[in-house]
Design a protein around this motif. Structure first.
Motif, short mmCIF file in Angstrom:
data_model
loop_
_atom_site.label_atom_id
_atom_site.label_comp_id
_atom_site.label_asym_id
_atom_site.label_seq_id
_atom_site.Cartn_x
_atom_site.Cartn_y
_atom_site.Cartn_z
N ALA A 69 0.64 -1.29 -0.10
CA ALA A 69 0.62 0.05 0.30
C ALA A 69 1.01 1.34 0.31
O ALA A 69 1.01 1.53 1.22
N PRO A 70 1.34 1.76 -0.97
CA PRO A 70 1.92 2.61 -1.40
C PRO A 70 2.05 3.80 -0.77
O PRO A 70 1.99 4.61 0.30
N GLY A 71 1.09 4.36 0.19
CA GLY A 71 0.30 5.37 0.64
C GLY A 71 0.48 5.57 1.85
O GLY A 71 0.50 6.43 2.80
N ARG A 72 0.98 4.41 2.39
CA ARG A 72 0.74 3.87 4.16
C ARG A 72 2.67 3.64 4.14
O ARG A 72 3.17 3.38 5.54
N VAL A 73 2.72 3.41 3.10
CA VAL A 73 4.12 3.70 3.18
C VAL A 73 5.33 4.94 3.60
O VAL A 73 4.62 6.14 4.06
N GLU A 74 6.01 5.17 5.04
CA GLU A 74 6.71 6.02 5.48
C GLU A 74 7.02 7.24 4.48
O GLU A 74 8.11 5.98 3.84
N PRO A 75 7.33 8.20 4.93
CA PRO A 75 7.93 9.13 4.28
C PRO A 75 9.59 8.82 4.22
O PRO A 75 10.38 8.99 3.09
N GLU A 76 10.37 8.21 5.68
CA GLU A 76 11.98 7.70 5.23
C GLU A 76 11.46 7.01 4.39
O GLU A 76 13.21 6.75 4.27
N VAL A 77 11.19 5.90 4.28
CA VAL A 77 11.25 4.42 3.22
C VAL A 77 11.51 5.16 1.71
O VAL A 77 10.45 6.05 1.25
N GLU A 78 12.52 4.84 1.47
CA GLU A 78 12.85 5.52 -0.51
C GLU A 78 12.86 4.21 -1.03
O GLU A 78 12.70 4.02 -2.19
N ARG A 79 12.84 3.02 -0.72
CA ARG A 79 12.80 2.03 -1.73
C ARG A 79 12.50 0.66 -1.05
O ARG A 79 12.57 0.26 0.58
N ILE A 80 11.05 0.01 -1.46
CA ILE A 80 11.27 -1.42 -0.92
C ILE A 80 11.59 -2.21 -1.69
O ILE A 80 11.12 -3.16 -3.33
N VAL A 81 12.49 -3.39 -1.98
CA VAL A 81 12.61 -4.42 -2.50
C VAL A 81 12.48 -5.97 -2.65
O VAL A 81 11.80 -5.92 -1.26
N ILE A 82 12.21 -6.00 -2.99
CA ILE A 82 11.65 -7.57 -3.61
C ILE A 82 12.62 -8.45 -3.73
O ILE A 82 13.29 -8.63 -5.27
N ALA A 83 12.77 -9.45 -2.62
CA ALA A 83 13.66 -10.52 -2.90
C ALA A 83 13.09 -12.10 -2.55
O ALA A 83 11.78 -11.66 -2.18
N ALA A 84 13.70 -13.20 -2.69
CA ALA A 84 13.78 -14.39 -2.22
C ALA A 84 15.55 -15.47 -2.23
O ALA A 84 15.82 -14.92 -2.70
N SER A 85 15.12 -16.37 -1.13
CA SER A 85 16.25 -17.16 -1.25
C SER A 85 16.08 -18.23 -1.87
O SER A 85 14.32 -19.17 -2.06
N ALA A 86 16.41 -18.94 -2.22
CA ALA A 86 16.27 -21.08 -2.49
C ALA A 86 16.01 -21.68 -1.88
O ALA A 86 17.91 -21.86 -1.14
N GLU A 87 16.69 -22.63 -1.45
CA GLU A 87 16.21 -23.47 0.04
C GLU A 87 15.99 -25.16 -0.85
O GLU A 87 15.15 -25.75 -1.66
#
Length: 457
Positions: free
Chosen positions: A85-103
């Motif tokens: 929800a971009p409208g709820r992202v705090e002002p000091e957050v500049e980036r949202i990284v989407i990552a994953a790990s493989a098991e």
């Protein structure tokens, strides 16, 4: 055009969206994939533990990002869904990284890996990035893409960066310090070979909605939201899951919720909080009847007192509030020192007053703030020679930063930069704090006394 290649970017609207991390198949020879999101500040690093969203922490404190669950399409593709929800992202957050790990393997053994973002309002596909076979080989952790602020809006960038060093390498890059653990012994029997990858990444048709770990049937397209508390799928090791307990603990901005706990007593005693409290900040309220020095400190696992004190006051018959940083290792324990009757109450930080409006009190207190840069006009008054007042900011680490210190009666104005933090008031006198709107300055530092012209109203 929503399909982009590695390194490409495109604007996305500010409406709520769902993000799917998709693999073309699963089963024998295909590693389990665990998705995650990391919220980063302008330095490219997380601010604390709450900025990591994964299977064991499914939602951000501000409800800006949540991990929903997984879904399987009729053609065998498996998608893990996140909601942003971009409208709820705090002002000091500049980036949202989407990552994953493989098991149990590498990303070179994951067929048809791609990420897509879909509007939850219109169902429109906003961005799709398919990982090329040559870009995913021996990596065990992978950054697929990131959402970042640009010119007052949001854009999506296809990153496609893998980590042969696995989870420790990814964690270190984004601000966590991870202790290495002993490597596991090689299995006696080699895993079955991975199935051949398709010549090209599959197209990205619409996927079913996420479901809980208990079922694999697709949710009807009309179901645009999951019920609260839907379990998250977990059959393999989580992203950073093996390392979470050994991360250098960075406190959350506004802490987790938990049941309120109270204990009454008299004289010196140990308060053992018998309700489960997750790692992070908690608020300690004290009601005391007596006239001697009164002190409350937290104890570590060796029964030693941790500093600073949660509450320290000479006030007679006072009500005060302090802040404790709980490490999550066992129950929280507090040592009470002082004469007279007392009552100690431990609450989540959601009970704190917001300093976006004028606040006043007498004695120690804790406040909260999350917003744009402002000035704080501080007033305190006391005629005793030993009287003092201190205001501290707690934001990105367990250490406190002193914004202002004054003795007896005084007044001052200090700068508060934008973002979320807790404010700790230590004093034995009446005080007030009044916020004043300012025009932000790029070189303005927190706690700085603003130039005279900034204080003119």
């Amino acid at each position: 055009m929503t399909q982009i290649i590695k390194g490409g970017n495109l604007p996305v609207s500010g409406e709520p969206m769902r993000v799917a991390v998709v693999r073309g198949a699963d089963g024998p020879g295909v590693p389990e994939i665990d998705p995650a999101a990391l919220l980063l500040d302008d330095s490219g690093r997380v601010r604390g533990r709450s900025d990591l969203i994964f299977y064991n922490q499914r939602s951000h404190a501000a409800s800006a990002v949540a991990l929903l669950g997984h879904a399987r399409s009729e053609d065998g593709r498996l998608a893990d869904w996140l909601e942003i929800a971009p409208g709820r992202v705090e002002p000091e957050v500049e980036r949202i990284v989407i990552a994953a790990s493989a098991e149990g393997g590498t990303f070179g053994e994951v067929p048809g890996l791609y990420v897509e973002a879909v509007s939850t309002v219109t169902g429109r596909r906003m961005a799709v990035y398919s990982v090329d076979d040559d870009d995913a080989t021996t990596e065990t952790a992978y950054v697929l893409g990131e959402f970042y602020r640009r010119d007052g809006g949001w854009k999506f960038r296809a990153v496609g960066q893998g980590y042969d060093s696995g989870l420790p390498g990814l964690a270190t890059d984004y601000g966590f310090t991870v202790e290495e653990e002993e490597p596991e012994a090689e299995p006696a029997v080699a895993p079955p070979p991975a199935p051949a990858l398709p010549e090209a990444p599959p197209p990205a048709p619409p996927l079913p909605e996420p479901v809980s770990a208990e079922g694999t049937d697709a949710v009807p397209e009309a179901a645009l939201a999951l019920p609260a508390g839907t379990p998250v799928s977990k059959t393999g090791a989580p992203l950073l899951g093996t390392f979470t307990k050994r991360l250098n603990r960075l406190p959350t901005d506004f802490g987790p919720d938990f049941p309120v706990f109270s204990q009454e007593g008299r004289g010196e005693d140990i308060v053992r909080v018998d309700v489960p409290i997750p790692a992070g900040f908690a608020v300690v309220d004290v009601e005391r009847v007596g006239d001697s020095v009164f002190d409350v400190t937290a104890l570590n696992h060796r029964n030693s007192e941790r500093s600073p004190s949660v509450i320290h006051s000479w006030l007679e018959d006072f009500n005060g509030r302090g802040l404790v940083d709980h490490d999550g290792n066992g129950p929280l324990r507090l040592r009470v020192k002082g004469r007279g009757e007392w009552k100690v109450t431990v609450s989540p930080v959601s009970v704190l007053r917001d300093v976006s409006e004028r606040v006043e009190g007498t004695g120690p207190d804790v406040l909260a703030y999350a917003g744009p840069a402002i000035d704080l006009a501080i007033r305190h008054r006391n005629s005793r020679d030993e009287a003092w007042f201190r205001l501290e900011s707690v934001r990105r680490s367990a250490s406190r930063r002193v914004l202002y210190t004054g003795y007896k009666s005084g007044r001052s104005t200090v700068a508060l930069t934008r973002g979320a933090r807790l404010l700790v008031v230590s004093c034995d006198s009446p005080w007030s704090i009044t916020p004043r709107e300012v025009t932000p300055h790029p070189n303005r530092r927190e706690g700085e006394i603003p130039p005279f012209w900034k204080r003119l109203r």
